[in-house]
Scaffold this motif. Structure first.
Motif, PDB file in Angstrom:
ATOM      1  N   GLY A  26       0.819  -1.206   0.000  1.00  0.00           N
ATOM      2  CA  GLY A  26       0.000   0.000   0.000  1.00  0.00           C
ATOM      3  C   GLY A  26       0.850   1.251   0.000  1.00  0.00           C
ATOM      4  N   LEU A  30      -0.396   3.331  -3.225  1.00  0.00           N
ATOM      5  CA  LEU A  30      -1.365   4.410  -3.024  1.00  0.00           C
ATOM      6  C   LEU A  30      -0.767   5.752  -3.428  1.00  0.00           C
ATOM      7  CD1 LEU A  30      -2.945   3.109   0.268  1.00  0.00           C
ATOM      8  CD2 LEU A  30      -4.074   3.338  -1.912  1.00  0.00           C
ATOM      9  N   PRO A  31      -1.610   6.708  -3.852  1.00  0.00           N
ATOM     10  CA  PRO A  31      -1.085   7.894  -4.539  1.00  0.00           C
ATOM     11  C   PRO A  31      -0.482   8.984  -3.645  1.00  0.00           C
ATOM     12  CG  PRO A  31      -3.472   7.935  -4.514  1.00  0.00           C
ATOM     13  CD  PRO A  31      -3.069   6.612  -3.958  1.00  0.00           C
ATOM     14  N   ASP A  32      -1.058   9.264  -2.455  1.00  0.00           N
ATOM     15  CA  ASP A  32      -0.542  10.423  -1.706  1.00  0.00           C
ATOM     16  C   ASP A  32      -0.336  10.075  -0.234  1.00  0.00           C
ATOM     17  OD1 ASP A  32      -3.045  10.173  -0.849  1.00  0.00           O
ATOM     18  OD2 ASP A  32      -3.743  12.160  -1.398  1.00  0.00           O
ATOM     19  N   TYR A  34      -1.779  10.926   2.528  1.00  0.00           N
ATOM     20  CA  TYR A  34      -2.908  10.624   3.398  1.00  0.00           C
ATOM     21  C   TYR A  34      -3.361   9.177   3.219  1.00  0.00           C
ATOM     22  CZ  TYR A  34      -2.759  15.650   3.282  1.00  0.00           C
ATOM     23  OH  TYR A  34      -2.328  16.936   3.329  1.00  0.00           O
ATOM     24  N   SER A  35      -3.487   8.739   1.962  1.00  0.00           N
ATOM     25  CA  SER A  35      -3.936   7.353   1.784  1.00  0.00           C
ATOM     26  C   SER A  35      -2.832   6.367   2.141  1.00  0.00           C
ATOM     27  CB  SER A  35      -4.451   7.117   0.364  1.00  0.00           C
ATOM     28  OG  SER A  35      -3.912   8.026  -0.531  1.00  0.00           O
ATOM     29  N   LEU A  37      -0.904   6.651   4.656  1.00  0.00           N
ATOM     30  CA  LEU A  37      -0.966   6.472   6.110  1.00  0.00           C
ATOM     31  C   LEU A  37      -1.985   5.411   6.504  1.00  0.00           C
ATOM     32  CD1 LEU A  37      -0.601  10.096   7.383  1.00  0.00           C
ATOM     33  CD2 LEU A  37       0.858   8.184   7.915  1.00  0.00           C
ATOM     34  N   HIS A  38      -3.066   5.242   5.698  1.00  0.00           N
ATOM     35  CA  HIS A  38      -4.015   4.176   5.993  1.00  0.00           C
ATOM     36  C   HIS A  38      -3.322   2.826   5.950  1.00  0.00           C
ATOM     37  CE1 HIS A  38      -7.734   6.432   6.058  1.00  0.00           C
ATOM     38  NE2 HIS A  38      -7.289   7.136   5.047  1.00  0.00           N
ATOM     39  N   ALA A  39      -2.461   2.650   4.948  1.00  0.00           N
ATOM     40  CA  ALA A  39      -1.802   1.355   4.788  1.00  0.00           C
ATOM     41  C   ALA A  39      -0.732   1.145   5.859  1.00  0.00           C
ATOM     42  CB  ALA A  39      -1.183   1.257   3.392  1.00  0.00           C
TER      43      ALA A  39
END
Lengths: 113, 160
Positions: A26, A30-32, A34-35, A37-39
């Motif tokens: 992830g 994932l592109p940026d 913020y997303s 950090l989810h991973a």
């Protein structure tokens, strides 16, 4: 009993490694920020917790230490993810492909007043 | 004094869990260390005492269980998004009211939101609005509201 413990440890290690891998993947896909950090922030913790379960079952680590470490991981993980995302937003890192941004709307409204 | 004793016992339990050694001498060492820490730090008195201890313990247990379940769902969901070839995300920042007034309540509910599937609190403003980054922001509001209501109810029982 020994067999059951080995089975639990092996299962926990396999699932935990899978989630750690998913977290790394992830981070790359994932592109940026913020997303990503989810991973890293959540799936990564999940992997570490499962590896701790395996360690508690199979090594002389002990459940007391393992549970304490899990609790600390779960308390601090979301906090660090929040602080990083907050800092990223304050220095103005953009979101990629965002479909809405209530915070920017609220801030421009506050600037108007 | 009673409040300090509670802190000493809690810290001594942490020490015993870390050393995983229940011999009497180790317990004494743990109590002495905890007493030293409490004497140095002087932790603040707790602002509110739970009025119904039993109910607040039950609510705490339910809260921790809910959080654990949310973490499992969160891990599976994010892993599925990451592993699917098309990377199905529709990210965005959504405003959610925190619906509690104490600092501790806001901190706990922001923590819980950050643990749940695909959500991450970015900023909290003075009106207790949590600006949350969601991996899927299309139906985020209704979806988050349901999970959030349950946690608020439990938090209100723990800290009446």
């Amino acid at each position: 009993m020994e067999d059951i413990r080995a089975l639990v440890a092996i299962l926990a290690i396999m699932v935990g490694t899978f989630f750690s891998l998913a977290g790394v993947l992830g981070m790359v896909r994932l592109p940026d920020v913020y997303s990503r950090l989810h991973a890293t922030g959540k799936v990564g913790i999940y992997g570490a917790v499962l590896l701790l379960v395996a360690a508690a079952v199979w090594t002389p680590l002990g459940w007391g230490r393992a549970l304490l470490l899990m609790a600390l991981l779960m308390v601090t993980g979301p906090v660090s993810a929040h602080v990083i995302s907050s800092a990223a937003y304050r220095i103005g890192l953009p979101m990629k492909n965002a479909i809405r941004d209530d915070l920017a709307a609220a801030q421009s409204q506050a600037d108007d007043n | 004094m009673v409040i300090y004793l509670r802190w000493i016992v809690a810290l001594a339990l942490v020490y015993l869990a870390l050393t995983s050694n229940l011999e009497p001498s180790n317990i004494v060492v743990g109590l002495l260390l905890a007493g030293g820490v409490v004497a140095l730090i002087r932790p603040p008195r707790r602002p509110t005492q739970p009025r119904r201890p039993l109910r607040s313990v039950v609510a705490s247990a339910r809260y921790v269980l809910t959080l654990g379940y949310d973490m499992v769902v969160s891990g599976v969901q994010v892993a599925r998004i990451v592993l699917s070839p098309s990377l199905p995300i529709r990210p965005g920042i959504v405003a959610i009211p925190a619906e509690t007034n104490t600092d501790l309540g806001i901190a706990l509910s922001a923590h819980a939101v950050s643990l749940t599937p695909g959500e991450l609190v970015v900023e909290i403003d003075d009106d207790h609005m949590m600006y949350t980054h969601c991996l899927d922001a299309t139906h985020a509001e209704t979806y988050i509201k349901d999970a959030h209501d349950l946690r608020i109810e439990l938090l209100n029982e723990i800290f009446p």
